[in-house]
Design a protein around this motif. Structure first.
Motif, PDB file in Angstrom:
ATOM      1  N   LYS A 109      94.626  18.513  23.265  1.00 13.35           N
ATOM      2  CA  LYS A 109      95.988  17.944  23.254  1.00 13.35           C
ATOM      3  C   LYS A 109      96.712  18.210  24.570  1.00 13.35           C
ATOM      4  O   LYS A 109      97.385  17.329  25.107  1.00 13.35           O
ATOM      5  CB  LYS A 109      96.811  18.520  22.097  1.00 13.35           C
ATOM      6  N   ILE A 147      93.317  29.953  21.943  1.00 11.17           N
ATOM      7  CA  ILE A 147      93.920  28.861  21.179  1.00 11.17           C
ATOM      8  C   ILE A 147      92.784  27.999  20.640  1.00 11.17           C
ATOM      9  O   ILE A 147      91.625  28.182  21.002  1.00 11.17           O
ATOM     10  CB  ILE A 147      94.903  28.013  22.029  1.00 11.17           C
ATOM     11  N   SER A 148      93.100  27.055  19.785  1.00  7.74           N
ATOM     12  CA  SER A 148      92.062  26.225  19.180  1.00  7.74           C
ATOM     13  C   SER A 148      91.603  25.132  20.149  1.00  7.74           C
ATOM     14  O   SER A 148      92.378  24.684  21.009  1.00  7.74           O
ATOM     15  CB  SER A 148      92.591  25.579  17.894  1.00  7.74           C
ATOM     16  N   PRO A 149      90.355  24.681  20.001  1.00  5.50           N
ATOM     17  CA  PRO A 149      89.883  23.576  20.842  1.00  5.50           C
ATOM     18  C   PRO A 149      90.753  22.315  20.749  1.00  5.50           C
ATOM     19  O   PRO A 149      91.041  21.702  21.783  1.00  5.50           O
ATOM     20  CB  PRO A 149      88.454  23.330  20.350  1.00  5.50           C
ATOM     21  N   PRO A 150      91.215  21.924  19.544  1.00  7.61           N
ATOM     22  CA  PRO A 150      92.097  20.749  19.498  1.00  7.61           C
ATOM     23  C   PRO A 150      93.393  20.943  20.294  1.00  7.61           C
ATOM     24  O   PRO A 150      93.918  19.987  20.879  1.00  7.61           O
ATOM     25  CB  PRO A 150      92.398  20.565  18.010  1.00  7.61           C
ATOM     26  N   ALA A 151      93.893  22.172  20.358  1.00  5.28           N
ATOM     27  CA  ALA A 151      95.105  22.438  21.148  1.00  5.28           C
ATOM     28  C   ALA A 151      94.824  22.253  22.638  1.00  5.28           C
ATOM     29  O   ALA A 151      95.666  21.732  23.374  1.00  5.28           O
ATOM     30  CB  ALA A 151      95.619  23.845  20.875  1.00  5.28           C
ATOM     31  N   THR A 184      96.050  25.578  31.366  1.00  6.04           N
ATOM     32  CA  THR A 184      94.940  25.115  30.537  1.00  6.04           C
ATOM     33  C   THR A 184      93.997  24.250  31.357  1.00  6.04           C
ATOM     34  O   THR A 184      92.773  24.394  31.272  1.00  6.04           O
ATOM     35  CB  THR A 184      95.468  24.337  29.315  1.00  6.04           C
ATOM     36  N   ALA A 203      89.149  27.139  25.164  1.00  2.00           N
ATOM     37  CA  ALA A 203      89.907  27.583  23.991  1.00  2.00           C
ATOM     38  C   ALA A 203      89.653  29.062  23.719  1.00  2.00           C
ATOM     39  O   ALA A 203      90.586  29.814  23.423  1.00  2.00           O
ATOM     40  CB  ALA A 203      89.543  26.729  22.780  1.00  2.00           C
ATOM     41  N   ASP A 204      88.394  29.480  23.820  1.00  2.00           N
ATOM     42  CA  ASP A 204      88.059  30.897  23.607  1.00  2.00           C
ATOM     43  C   ASP A 204      88.779  31.778  24.626  1.00  2.00           C
ATOM     44  O   ASP A 204      89.328  32.820  24.282  1.00  2.00           O
ATOM     45  CB  ASP A 204      86.552  31.123  23.711  1.00  2.00           C
ATOM     46  N   ASN A 258      85.855  23.853  24.391  1.00  2.00           N
ATOM     47  CA  ASN A 258      85.619  24.973  23.472  1.00  2.00           C
ATOM     48  C   ASN A 258      85.637  26.313  24.195  1.00  2.00           C
ATOM     49  O   ASN A 258      86.248  27.277  23.712  1.00  2.00           O
ATOM     50  CB  ASN A 258      84.290  24.794  22.735  1.00  2.00           C
TER      51      ASN A 258
END
Length: 95
Positions: free
Chosen positions: A34, A27-31, A8, A22-23, A19
């Motif tokens: 984190k 996975i989601s941006p908050p993930a 990541t 994430a795309d 963002n």
């Protein structure tokens, strides 16, 4: 060895955005946030400078990026060459 936080980190460093990373990672941006926060806490380093224009690697982030690129490319080379095991002098002596 696969490390999702390191993967990541590499993607975020390449695209300079949580963002966009994430795309690419599906996975989601908050993930993503984190995982980066957890990696920074684990290493006790700030890896990115957060700005309105995106993310910029810090000196520590630049160093980790170079090392992570080397580690992941070495792993891909080993996998392509065979079974992925690392040979050492002790392994040769035992054979």
């Amino acid at each position: 060895m696969y490390n999702s936080q390191l993967n990541t980190f590499l993607v975020v460093a390449r695209v300079h955005s949580f963002n966009k990373a994430a795309d690419k990672l599906f996975i989601s941006p908050p993930a993503v946030v984190k995982q980066i926060n957890a990696l920074e806490q684990k290493l006790h380093l700030t890896l990115f400078q957060r700005t309105h224009q995106g993310l910029i690697l810090t000196k520590s982030g630049e160093s980790l990026y170079r090392d992570a690129e080397f580690i992941t490319s070495a792993g891909k080379d080993r996998k392509a060459a065979g079974d992925g095991r690392i040979w050492t002098q002790e392994a040769d002596d035992a054979a």
